[in-house]
Structures are given as C-alpha cells and as structure tokens.
Motif scaffolding. Structure first.
Motif, PDB file in Angstrom:
ATOM      1  N   SER A 275       7.158  -6.711 -10.901  1.00  0.00           N
ATOM      2  CA  SER A 275       5.857  -7.387 -10.880  1.00  0.00           C
ATOM      3  C   SER A 275       5.845  -8.616  -9.974  1.00  0.00           C
ATOM      4  CB  SER A 275       5.446  -7.784 -12.300  1.00  0.00           C
ATOM      5  OG  SER A 275       6.399  -8.662 -12.850  1.00  0.00           O
ATOM      6  N   SER A 276       6.987  -9.005  -9.444  1.00  0.00           N
ATOM      7  CA  SER A 276       7.046 -10.141  -8.523  1.00  0.00           C
ATOM      8  C   SER A 276       7.005  -9.698  -7.061  1.00  0.00           C
ATOM      9  CB  SER A 276       8.304 -10.969  -8.766  1.00  0.00           C
ATOM     10  OG  SER A 276       9.463 -10.232  -8.417  1.00  0.00           O
ATOM     11  N   TYR A 277       6.865  -8.392  -6.814  1.00  0.00           N
ATOM     12  CA  TYR A 277       6.822  -7.870  -5.450  1.00  0.00           C
ATOM     13  C   TYR A 277       5.404  -7.434  -5.079  1.00  0.00           C
ATOM     14  CZ  TYR A 277      11.823  -7.061  -6.433  1.00  0.00           C
ATOM     15  OH  TYR A 277      13.133  -7.188  -6.794  1.00  0.00           O
ATOM     16  N   ALA A 278       4.968  -7.805  -3.890  1.00  0.00           N
ATOM     17  CA  ALA A 278       3.858  -7.085  -3.292  1.00  0.00           C
ATOM     18  C   ALA A 278       4.430  -5.752  -2.812  1.00  0.00           C
ATOM     19  CB  ALA A 278       3.272  -7.854  -2.124  1.00  0.00           C
ATOM     20  N   MET A 279       3.681  -4.685  -3.012  1.00  0.00           N
ATOM     21  CA  MET A 279       4.173  -3.351  -2.672  1.00  0.00           C
ATOM     22  C   MET A 279       3.271  -2.700  -1.626  1.00  0.00           C
ATOM     23  SD  MET A 279       6.896  -2.916  -4.454  1.00  0.00           S
ATOM     24  CE  MET A 279       7.131  -1.193  -3.998  1.00  0.00           C
ATOM     25  N   ALA A 280       3.882  -1.984  -0.720  1.00  0.00           N
ATOM     26  CA  ALA A 280       3.123  -1.367   0.360  1.00  0.00           C
ATOM     27  C   ALA A 280       3.619   0.033   0.663  1.00  0.00           C
ATOM     28  CB  ALA A 280       3.216  -2.222   1.620  1.00  0.00           C
ATOM     29  N   TRP A 281       2.765   0.768   1.353  1.00  0.00           N
ATOM     30  CA  TRP A 281       3.132   2.051   1.929  1.00  0.00           C
ATOM     31  C   TRP A 281       2.992   1.949   3.447  1.00  0.00           C
ATOM     32  CZ3 TRP A 281       5.263   6.047  -0.651  1.00  0.00           C
ATOM     33  CH2 TRP A 281       5.155   6.060  -2.048  1.00  0.00           C
ATOM     34  N   PHE A 282       4.001   2.447   4.136  1.00  0.00           N
ATOM     35  CA  PHE A 282       3.979   2.621   5.576  1.00  0.00           C
ATOM     36  C   PHE A 282       4.209   4.096   5.874  1.00  0.00           C
ATOM     37  CE2 PHE A 282       4.178  -1.639   7.560  1.00  0.00           C
ATOM     38  CZ  PHE A 282       4.298  -2.420   6.417  1.00  0.00           C
ATOM     39  N   ARG A 283       3.947   4.490   7.102  1.00  0.00           N
ATOM     40  CA  ARG A 283       4.251   5.857   7.499  1.00  0.00           C
ATOM     41  C   ARG A 283       4.739   5.873   8.934  1.00  0.00           C
ATOM     42  NH1 ARG A 283      -1.916   8.406   7.571  1.00  0.00           N
ATOM     43  NH2 ARG A 283      -2.656   7.315   9.448  1.00  0.00           N
ATOM     44  N   GLN A 284       5.498   6.917   9.242  1.00  0.00           N
ATOM     45  CA  GLN A 284       6.031   7.054  10.592  1.00  0.00           C
ATOM     46  C   GLN A 284       6.005   8.514  10.992  1.00  0.00           C
ATOM     47  OE1 GLN A 284       9.899   5.291  11.191  1.00  0.00           O
ATOM     48  NE2 GLN A 284       9.553   5.113  13.389  1.00  0.00           N
ATOM     49  N   ALA A 285       5.264   8.803  12.037  1.00  0.00           N
ATOM     50  CA  ALA A 285       5.198  10.145  12.596  1.00  0.00           C
ATOM     51  C   ALA A 285       6.237  10.280  13.699  1.00  0.00           C
ATOM     52  CB  ALA A 285       3.795  10.415  13.149  1.00  0.00           C
ATOM     53  N   PRO A 286       6.662  11.491  14.011  1.00  0.00           N
ATOM     54  CA  PRO A 286       7.675  11.684  15.050  1.00  0.00           C
ATOM     55  C   PRO A 286       7.252  11.047  16.374  1.00  0.00           C
ATOM     56  CG  PRO A 286       7.344  13.712  13.853  1.00  0.00           C
ATOM     57  CD  PRO A 286       6.280  12.766  13.373  1.00  0.00           C
ATOM     58  N   GLY A 287       8.139  10.270  16.954  1.00  0.00           N
ATOM     59  CA  GLY A 287       7.881   9.644  18.240  1.00  0.00           C
ATOM     60  C   GLY A 287       6.972   8.440  18.193  1.00  0.00           C
TER      61      GLY A 287
ATOM     62  N   VAL B  96      -1.412  -1.918   1.059  1.00  0.00           N
ATOM     63  CA  VAL B  96      -0.620  -2.888   0.305  1.00  0.00           C
ATOM     64  C   VAL B  96      -1.375  -3.260  -0.963  1.00  0.00           C
ATOM     65  CG1 VAL B  96      -1.565  -4.892   1.535  1.00  0.00           C
ATOM     66  CG2 VAL B  96       0.678  -5.050   0.423  1.00  0.00           C
ATOM     67  N   ILE B  97      -0.610  -3.582  -2.011  1.00  0.00           N
ATOM     68  CA  ILE B  97      -1.196  -4.017  -3.271  1.00  0.00           C
ATOM     69  C   ILE B  97      -0.471  -5.276  -3.731  1.00  0.00           C
ATOM     70  CG2 ILE B  97       0.310  -2.505  -4.651  1.00  0.00           C
ATOM     71  CD1 ILE B  97      -2.182  -2.061  -6.492  1.00  0.00           C
ATOM     72  N   SER B  98      -1.242  -6.207  -4.270  1.00  0.00           N
ATOM     73  CA  SER B  98      -0.672  -7.477  -4.696  1.00  0.00           C
ATOM     74  C   SER B  98       0.189  -7.308  -5.938  1.00  0.00           C
ATOM     75  CB  SER B  98      -1.802  -8.470  -4.974  1.00  0.00           C
ATOM     76  OG  SER B  98      -2.598  -8.005  -6.068  1.00  0.00           O
ATOM     77  N   ARG B  99       0.864  -8.366  -6.293  1.00  0.00           N
ATOM     78  CA  ARG B  99       1.789  -8.338  -7.427  1.00  0.00           C
ATOM     79  C   ARG B  99       1.113  -7.910  -8.722  1.00  0.00           C
ATOM     80  NH1 ARG B  99       4.967 -14.095  -6.347  1.00  0.00           N
ATOM     81  NH2 ARG B  99       6.044 -13.450  -4.438  1.00  0.00           N
TER      82      ARG B  99
ATOM     83  N   THR C   8      -6.004  -5.264  -2.915  1.00  0.00           N
ATOM     84  CA  THR C   8      -5.478  -4.199  -2.081  1.00  0.00           C
ATOM     85  C   THR C   8      -6.030  -4.337  -0.668  1.00  0.00           C
ATOM     86  OG1 THR C   8      -7.283  -2.705  -2.692  1.00  0.00           O
ATOM     87  CG2 THR C   8      -5.258  -2.564  -3.993  1.00  0.00           C
ATOM     88  N   SER C   9      -5.320  -3.754   0.272  1.00  0.00           N
ATOM     89  CA  SER C   9      -5.763  -3.748   1.659  1.00  0.00           C
ATOM     90  C   SER C   9      -5.294  -2.449   2.292  1.00  0.00           C
ATOM     91  CB  SER C   9      -5.189  -4.954   2.415  1.00  0.00           C
ATOM     92  OG  SER C   9      -5.626  -4.959   3.757  1.00  0.00           O
TER      93      SER C   9
ATOM     94  N   TYR D 137       2.690 -13.960   1.759  1.00  0.00           N
ATOM     95  CA  TYR D 137       2.239 -14.060   3.141  1.00  0.00           C
ATOM     96  C   TYR D 137       0.719 -13.989   3.169  1.00  0.00           C
ATOM     97  CZ  TYR D 137       7.090 -12.868   4.213  1.00  0.00           C
ATOM     98  OH  TYR D 137       8.457 -12.843   4.281  1.00  0.00           O
ATOM     99  N   SER D 138       0.172 -14.383   4.299  1.00  0.00           N
ATOM    100  CA  SER D 138      -1.274 -14.261   4.467  1.00  0.00           C
ATOM    101  C   SER D 138      -1.674 -12.828   4.798  1.00  0.00           C
ATOM    102  CB  SER D 138      -1.762 -15.209   5.563  1.00  0.00           C
ATOM    103  OG  SER D 138      -1.099 -14.914   6.785  1.00  0.00           O
ATOM    104  N   ASN D 139      -0.750 -12.077   5.379  1.00  0.00           N
ATOM    105  CA  ASN D 139      -1.006 -10.661   5.600  1.00  0.00           C
ATOM    106  C   ASN D 139       0.297  -9.889   5.462  1.00  0.00           C
ATOM    107  OD1 ASN D 139       0.181  -9.875   8.386  1.00  0.00           O
ATOM    108  ND2 ASN D 139      -0.865 -11.809   8.746  1.00  0.00           N
ATOM    109  N   TYR D 140       0.161  -8.629   5.148  1.00  0.00           N
ATOM    110  CA  TYR D 140       1.339  -7.819   4.821  1.00  0.00           C
ATOM    111  C   TYR D 140       1.414  -6.549   5.665  1.00  0.00           C
ATOM    112  CZ  TYR D 140       2.241 -10.595   0.623  1.00  0.00           C
ATOM    113  OH  TYR D 140       2.545 -11.605  -0.255  1.00  0.00           O
ATOM    114  N   ASP D 141       0.831  -6.558   6.847  1.00  0.00           N
ATOM    115  CA  ASP D 141       0.797  -5.324   7.608  1.00  0.00           C
ATOM    116  C   ASP D 141       1.957  -5.175   8.595  1.00  0.00           C
ATOM    117  OD1 ASP D 141      -1.850  -6.241   9.989  1.00  0.00           O
ATOM    118  OD2 ASP D 141      -0.097  -7.320   9.233  1.00  0.00           O
TER     119      ASP D 141
END
Length: 125
Positions: free
Chosen positions: A30-42, A50-53, A58-59, A103-107
């Motif tokens: 509960s002390s972590y902001a959590m996010a999802w990233f993705r990576q496509a080939p190349g 992202v979601i706050s603690r 959310t953003s 942080y002010s942004n998490y991207d």
C-alpha cells in the motif's frame, strides 16, 4: 526482497477483453504507486497506466484511455489491468512496476524501483 509476478496474459481476438494481474510480495504494497508498462518487439517500453497508493487516483496513456482500467486490492497485494476492446497494436509484453517515492508524474520507467518479469498479450486481427 520485493517480487512482482504478473499473470493473465494470452491470445485474444481484436475487440475482445483480457485482465492481467500483478501480485506483489511483502507487507508494504500500500506504500507503492503501481503501474503497467508495455513493450512491443523493436519498440521502447511505454507507459500504460498508473494508480496511486490508495487507489484513489489513476492516469492513462492516451492510446488506452477509455478502454483499459487499472485497479488495486491492497488487501490482496495485487494490481490489475482490465483491457477491453483490444486492438492488434496492443500486442506487447506487459510489465507491472512499483514506485516507492512520490513524483509529480509516473510515466517514466526510471520512476520505478521494482519490476515484474512480464506477461505476453497478443491480439489477433
């Protein structure tokens, strides 16, 4: 040692839905902001959501706004990404990440201290 383990990836047709989950070890989820990233080939790893603690904020990346929903269950140490109306361009390895600082942004990937191993999401046309 904090560990993040993703699950729920797979193959889905365009227009379909999929939910991926990320289970986080330890007692400080509960002390972590959590996010999802993705990576496509190349391509570079890109921010998805992202979601706050507390889960109150959310953003989203513009490319997924209105189709994806990030949520968390602090009692289960788990963060989710519900993906609807999937498109072939959503095909990528999806990673969850945890940020310990404010942080002010998490991207940016460098904001995050812990990463999962990734789960493959493939959307067929």
């Amino acid at each position: 040692q904090v560990q993040l383990v993703e699950s729920g990836g797979g193959l889905v047709q365009a227009g379909g839905s999929l939910r991926v989950a990320c289970a986080v070890s330890g007692r400080t989820f509960s002390s972590y902001a959590m996010a999802w990233f993705r990576q496509a080939p190349g391509k570079e790893r890109e921010f998805v959501a992202v979601i706050s603690r507390s889960g109150g904020d959310t953003s989203y990346a513009d490319s997924v706004k209105g189709r994806f929903t990030i949520s968390r269950d602090n009692a289960k140490n788990t963060v989710y990404l519900q993906m609807n109306n999937l498109k072939p361009e959503d095909t990528a390895v999806y990673y969850c990440a945890a940020a310990t600082k404010l942080y002010s942004n998490y991207d940016l990937p460098r904001r995050y201290d812990y990463w999962g191993q990734g789960t493959q999401v493939t959307v067929s046309s």
